[in-house]
Design a protein around this motif. Structure first.
Motif, PDB file in Angstrom:
ATOM      1  N   LEU A   1     -10.775  -4.937   6.089  1.00 42.78           N
ATOM      2  CA  LEU A   1      -9.373  -4.616   6.357  1.00 42.78           C
ATOM      3  C   LEU A   1      -9.287  -3.934   7.711  1.00 42.78           C
ATOM      4  O   LEU A   1     -10.140  -3.113   8.062  1.00 42.78           O
ATOM      5  CB  LEU A   1      -8.824  -3.691   5.272  1.00 42.78           C
ATOM      6  CG  LEU A   1      -7.373  -3.225   5.403  1.00 42.78           C
ATOM      7  CD1 LEU A   1      -6.752  -3.055   4.011  1.00 42.78           C
ATOM      8  CD2 LEU A   1      -7.242  -1.902   6.166  1.00 42.78           C
TER       9      LEU A   1
ATOM     10  N   ASP B   1      -2.932   4.595  -1.617  1.00 41.58           N
ATOM     11  CA  ASP B   1      -3.601   5.248  -0.499  1.00 41.58           C
ATOM     12  C   ASP B   1      -3.772   6.727  -0.833  1.00 41.58           C
ATOM     13  O   ASP B   1      -2.838   7.519  -0.678  1.00 41.58           O
ATOM     14  CB  ASP B   1      -2.750   5.055   0.764  1.00 41.58           C
ATOM     15  CG  ASP B   1      -3.371   5.683   2.005  1.00 41.58           C
ATOM     16  OD1 ASP B   1      -4.455   6.276   1.900  1.00 41.58           O
ATOM     17  OD2 ASP B   1      -2.759   5.573   3.084  1.00 41.58           O
TER      18      ASP B   1
ATOM     19  N   ASP C   1     -13.267  -0.874   5.813  1.00 37.38           N
ATOM     20  CA  ASP C   1     -12.254  -0.627   6.846  1.00 37.38           C
ATOM     21  C   ASP C   1     -12.881   0.292   7.896  1.00 37.38           C
ATOM     22  O   ASP C   1     -13.347   1.382   7.550  1.00 37.38           O
ATOM     23  CB  ASP C   1     -11.035   0.033   6.191  1.00 37.38           C
ATOM     24  CG  ASP C   1      -9.947   0.457   7.164  1.00 37.38           C
ATOM     25  OD1 ASP C   1     -10.155   0.392   8.396  1.00 37.38           O
ATOM     26  OD2 ASP C   1      -8.876   0.879   6.695  1.00 37.38           O
TER      27      ASP C   1
ATOM     28  N   ASN D   1      -7.328   2.631  -2.246  1.00 38.00           N
ATOM     29  CA  ASN D   1      -7.499   2.685  -0.795  1.00 38.00           C
ATOM     30  C   ASN D   1      -7.863   4.112  -0.422  1.00 38.00           C
ATOM     31  O   ASN D   1      -6.991   4.989  -0.359  1.00 38.00           O
ATOM     32  CB  ASN D   1      -6.213   2.247  -0.085  1.00 38.00           C
ATOM     33  CG  ASN D   1      -6.379   2.180   1.425  1.00 38.00           C
ATOM     34  OD1 ASN D   1      -7.484   2.329   1.949  1.00 38.00           O
ATOM     35  ND2 ASN D   1      -5.286   1.968   2.132  1.00 38.00           N
ATOM     36  N   ASP D   2      -9.147   4.367  -0.200  1.00 37.54           N
ATOM     37  CA  ASP D   2      -9.664   5.718   0.027  1.00 37.54           C
ATOM     38  C   ASP D   2     -10.041   5.895   1.497  1.00 37.54           C
ATOM     39  O   ASP D   2     -11.025   5.314   1.971  1.00 37.54           O
ATOM     40  CB  ASP D   2     -10.881   5.958  -0.864  1.00 37.54           C
ATOM     41  CG  ASP D   2     -11.407   7.384  -0.765  1.00 37.54           C
ATOM     42  OD1 ASP D   2     -10.908   8.160   0.074  1.00 37.54           O
ATOM     43  OD2 ASP D   2     -12.324   7.725  -1.538  1.00 37.54           O
TER      44      ASP D   2
ATOM     45  N   ILE E   1     -10.899  -0.176  -1.316  1.00 35.48           N
ATOM     46  CA  ILE E   1     -11.000  -0.214   0.145  1.00 35.48           C
ATOM     47  C   ILE E   1     -11.639   1.089   0.589  1.00 35.48           C
ATOM     48  O   ILE E   1     -11.113   2.172   0.334  1.00 35.48           O
ATOM     49  CB  ILE E   1      -9.611  -0.388   0.785  1.00 35.48           C
ATOM     50  CG1 ILE E   1      -8.973  -1.691   0.317  1.00 35.48           C
ATOM     51  CG2 ILE E   1      -9.719  -0.346   2.311  1.00 35.48           C
ATOM     52  CD1 ILE E   1      -7.470  -1.742   0.537  1.00 35.48           C
TER      53      ILE E   1
ATOM     54  N   ASP F   1       0.858  -1.192   0.000  1.00 36.17           N
ATOM     55  CA  ASP F   1       0.000   0.000   0.000  1.00 36.17           C
ATOM     56  C   ASP F   1       0.891   1.238   0.000  1.00 36.17           C
ATOM     57  O   ASP F   1       1.596   1.508   0.974  1.00 36.17           O
ATOM     58  CB  ASP F   1      -0.901  -0.002   1.239  1.00 36.17           C
ATOM     59  CG  ASP F   1      -1.984   1.059   1.157  1.00 36.17           C
ATOM     60  OD1 ASP F   1      -2.629   1.170   0.105  1.00 36.17           O
ATOM     61  OD2 ASP F   1      -2.194   1.767   2.169  1.00 36.17           O
TER      62      ASP F   1
ATOM     63  N   ARG G   1      -3.251  -4.142   7.651  1.00 31.95           N
ATOM     64  CA  ARG G   1      -2.321  -3.138   7.117  1.00 31.95           C
ATOM     65  C   ARG G   1      -1.315  -2.766   8.208  1.00 31.95           C
ATOM     66  O   ARG G   1      -1.696  -2.229   9.244  1.00 31.95           O
ATOM     67  CB  ARG G   1      -3.108  -1.908   6.663  1.00 31.95           C
ATOM     68  CG  ARG G   1      -2.282  -0.827   5.994  1.00 31.95           C
ATOM     69  CD  ARG G   1      -3.170   0.334   5.567  1.00 31.95           C
ATOM     70  NE  ARG G   1      -2.430   1.369   4.869  1.00 31.95           N
ATOM     71  CZ  ARG G   1      -1.801   2.377   5.472  1.00 31.95           C
ATOM     72  NH1 ARG G   1      -1.839   2.488   6.805  1.00 31.95           N
ATOM     73  NH2 ARG G   1      -1.141   3.276   4.765  1.00 31.95           N
TER      74      ARG G   1
ATOM     75  N   SER H   1      -1.511  -1.263  -3.950  1.00 30.70           N
ATOM     76  CA  SER H   1      -2.657  -0.411  -3.627  1.00 30.70           C
ATOM     77  C   SER H   1      -2.183   1.033  -3.484  1.00 30.70           C
ATOM     78  O   SER H   1      -1.054   1.287  -3.056  1.00 30.70           O
ATOM     79  CB  SER H   1      -3.285  -0.899  -2.319  1.00 30.70           C
ATOM     80  OG  SER H   1      -4.199   0.047  -1.804  1.00 30.70           O
TER      81      SER H   1
END
Length: 285
Positions: free
Chosen positions: A221, A105, A190, A124-125, A148, A65, A261, A103
């Motif tokens: 996650l 972020d 998440d 990945n937001d 995510i 990530d 993570r 991924s």
């Protein structure tokens, strides 16, 4: 406790694969930032970023990530242009060598579009598609990649039931995602531990985490690596929180989370491997 984990199999044109299910997966954090709370400045050169990516994959990371903007409390926000410039100084070489999906972020759709066009594999937001007018969701849908969606908000103020507040948030995120054309099977959730939450609120969410993981047909996650509430419990600074992080991740595994993570990939991967073995053996017995 025996919570069924959602199974997903993702495949990309470059040959990368990611299977979510009974096996717990580790997402290794690659911060190419000068100011992240735990490892700011450690990996923000191309050579260091590539080396760290290789190390994390060797230690057991199933996903890398990459983040170019720190989201720690009090950090300075970047414009999309600034974030994209910083990210793209590292991303091409990381993608070139990574044997696992990468991924990104970010909550800026412009940055995400550039990264996905370069070959990144996942979104990945940290604002769960609720930062903008739906542009991030549309970008994610157009590339047909896993996303995510993390819970976040501006303040630490919640109603009498924080879990219900999180559910309302996720209901809205899912509505935005699906309306934009994101496939339901591409969505991962998440709870956003450490984001706009006090230590007590983090603990309350974690204690009732199964109420979230059983409420939605999505994989989950958990990102608690070296967070402040762990330091409060242990009385340590960020560099001495990996054992505490591992304890919370094992709790999350029991509560139904699939992806973890972390900064310390090696420790997490080994502990989760043993945890999975015990859990699955007990299920067969």
């Amino acid at each position: 406790m025996n919570i069924k984990r959602q199974h997903r199999l993702y495949q990309w044109k470059d040959g990368k694969k990611l299977e979510l299910g009974e096996k717990s997966l580790v997402m290794g954090i690659l911060n190419v930032t000068p100011d992240s709370f735990s490892d700011g400045g450690r990996w923000n050169s191309d050579t260091l970023a590539v080396s760290h990516t290789t190390d994390m994959i060797r230690e057991g990371a199933a996903i890398i990530d990459v983040g170019a903007e720190s989201t720690r409390p009090g950090s300075t926000a970047l414009t999309a242009e600034e974030e994209t410039k910083r990210l793209m100084a590292f991303l091409p070489d990381v993608l070139k060598l990574s044997m696992v999906p990468v991924s990104i972020d970010s909550y800026h759709y412009e940055t995400m579009e550039k990264a996905l066009s370069a070959g990144a594999h996942m979104v990945n937001d940290v604002w769960g598609f609720q930062y903008d007018d739906g542009s991030m969701a549309k970008v994610a849908a157009s590339f047909d990649v896993p996303v995510i969606l993390m819970h976040n908000q501006e303040t630490e103020e919640y109603s009498s039931d924080i879990i219900e507040d999180l559910k309302h948030f996720f209901d809205r995120s899912l509505e935005i995602a699906l309306s934009a054309g994101v496939k339901a099977d591409n969505i991962i959730l998440d709870p956003g531990i450490g984001f706009s939450k006090t230590g007590e609120q983090n603990m309350k969410i974690l204690s009732r985490l199964d109420e979230l993981t059983t409420a939605y047909p999505c994989p989950w996650l958990l990102g608690v690596s070296r967070k402040r509430f762990i330091g409060t419990i242990l009385g340590t600074d960020a560099s001495e929180r990996d054992e505490g992080t591992a304890a919370v991740n094992l709790w999350g595994a029991e509560k139904g989370c699939t992806i973890f993570r972390v900064h310390d990939v090696k420790t997490t991967a080994r502990e989760l491997k043993v945890w999975d073995a015990l859990r699955l053996f007990g299920r067969k017995s």
